[in-house]
Design an enzyme around this catalytic site. Structure first.
Site, PDB file in Angstrom:
ATOM      1  N   LYS A   9       6.563  -8.614   3.386  1.00 55.28           N
ATOM      2  CA  LYS A   9       6.948  -7.632   2.369  1.00 55.28           C
ATOM      3  C   LYS A   9       6.796  -6.198   2.884  1.00 55.28           C
ATOM      4  CE  LYS A   9       5.769 -10.710  -1.498  1.00 55.28           C
ATOM      5  NZ  LYS A   9       5.121 -10.789  -2.840  1.00 55.28           N
ATOM      6  N   TYR A  49      13.900 -12.624  -7.272  1.00 51.70           N
ATOM      7  CA  TYR A  49      12.766 -12.874  -8.170  1.00 51.70           C
ATOM      8  C   TYR A  49      13.215 -13.093  -9.623  1.00 51.70           C
ATOM      9  CZ  TYR A  49       8.946 -12.194  -4.811  1.00 51.70           C
ATOM     10  OH  TYR A  49       8.045 -12.337  -3.778  1.00 51.70           O
ATOM     11  N   ASN A 112       1.136  -8.005  -1.827  1.00 47.37           N
ATOM     12  CA  ASN A 112       0.353  -9.072  -1.206  1.00 47.37           C
ATOM     13  C   ASN A 112       0.954  -9.573   0.114  1.00 47.37           C
ATOM     14  OD1 ASN A 112       2.442 -10.497  -2.290  1.00 47.37           O
ATOM     15  ND2 ASN A 112       1.189 -11.895  -3.497  1.00 47.37           N
ATOM     16  N   HIS A 115       5.585 -13.588   1.272  1.00 48.99           N
ATOM     17  CA  HIS A 115       6.049 -14.614   0.336  1.00 48.99           C
ATOM     18  C   HIS A 115       6.324 -15.904   1.086  1.00 48.99           C
ATOM     19  CE1 HIS A 115       8.748 -16.829  -2.375  1.00 48.99           C
ATOM     20  NE2 HIS A 115       9.551 -16.952  -1.341  1.00 48.99           N
ATOM     21  N   GLU A 126      16.525 -20.142  -1.079  1.00 50.90           N
ATOM     22  CA  GLU A 126      16.116 -18.844  -0.528  1.00 50.90           C
ATOM     23  C   GLU A 126      16.645 -18.663   0.902  1.00 50.90           C
ATOM     24  OE1 GLU A 126      11.866 -18.889  -1.159  1.00 50.90           O
ATOM     25  OE2 GLU A 126      12.098 -18.699  -3.330  1.00 50.90           O
TER      26      GLU A 126
END
Ligand code: ATP
Length: 137
Positions: A9, A49, A112, A115, A126
């Protein structure tokens, strides 16, 4: 042999942690069989998302995913989906186990660092959003 989809990320790319996270991925026996650095559009982030659209943190989540470049990856190995989620650790870094990506690098639940897909179905969806078959080697 299984494949999973991974995103490093913006909080991770911003702090130059691509190599550090990749080292943990490879040490766990997962092979990086596709990888590229991209900047998501708002629409792409919202689509990715979409399952969290109704959640109170959706706006914040989308903003954090378009705040800078991400690295999208396909990882391959025995039990890759479960194994990669173990490498990542708990979503909330304060609950993540020692040695995991999120314990070592995550800043918060929102930022965080990475993913990983949560099921074979989602992994396939995905992966197809970012890679064509001949890019995965
Ligand atoms: P990911 O799907 O990114 O691998 P996950 O499956 O561990 O994460 P989910 O519950 O699916 O966790 O949440 C998706 C993402 O939404 C999380 O990685 C996190 O960045 C963000 N998120 C989840 N809960 C919160 C929250 N309470 N506040 C802010 N962001 C959150």
């Amino acid at each position: 042999i299984e494949r999973t989809f991974s995103i490093l990320k913006p909080d991770a790319t911003r702090r130059n942690l691509t190599g550090a996270v990749n080292a943990l991925i490879e040490a766990a026996g997962l092979r990086i069989v596709a990888q590229k650095r991209v900047l998501l559009s708002r629409a792409q982030a919202e689509t990715f998302y979409a399952v969290h659209k109704a959640r109170p943190f959706f706006g914040e989540l989308v903003e954090s995913m378009i705040a800078g470049p991400i690295v999208v990856q396909v990882l391959e190995g025995e039990d890759a989906i479960k194994k990669y989620r173990e490498v990542l650790g708990a979503t909330d870094p304060s609950k993540a186990a020692e040695g995991t990506v999120r314990k070592q690098f995550a800043l918060s639940v929102g930022e965080n660092s990475a993913h990983g897909s949560d099921s074979p179905e989602n992994a396939a969806i995905e992966i197809a959003q970012f890679f064509s078959g001949n890019e995965i080697v």
